[in-house]
Scaffold this motif. Sequence first.
Motif: not given
Length: 122
Positions: A2, A4, A6, A21, A44, A92, A94, A112-116
């Motif tokens: 995955q 991620q 940040s 990422c 998005r 956000n 991603y 896809w990971g969680q967004g920042t």
Amino acid sequence: VQLQASGGGLVEFGGSLRLSCASSGRPAGTYGVGWFRQAPEKEREFVTGIRWGDASTYVADSVKGRFAIPRDNGKNTVYLEMNSLKPEDTANYYCAASVRILSTRESGYGYWGQGTLVTVSS
């Protein structure tokens, strides 16, 4: 595997920010990494992407000349360098792995990971 994202935060108009990422490896059957963003009450949208092999990049017109997508293969990390930020860049952000070559569509990406969250003050 995955991906991620940040590194988000609050930045002033005209400022800069770098997002990261990170992944544990390259997912099988993928061609590269892309960055997307989603502003409140909007769909998005594609921002920029980079291919694994030759590191060729492709960039949305809305951020061309302001955003870049460097990578560090040793760290399995792709970055989003954002300069000359504007309030309309607030969203956000991603990252995801492309399952279709040079895709700019959300459907062309997976893992896809969680967004920042990036907030640009005026």
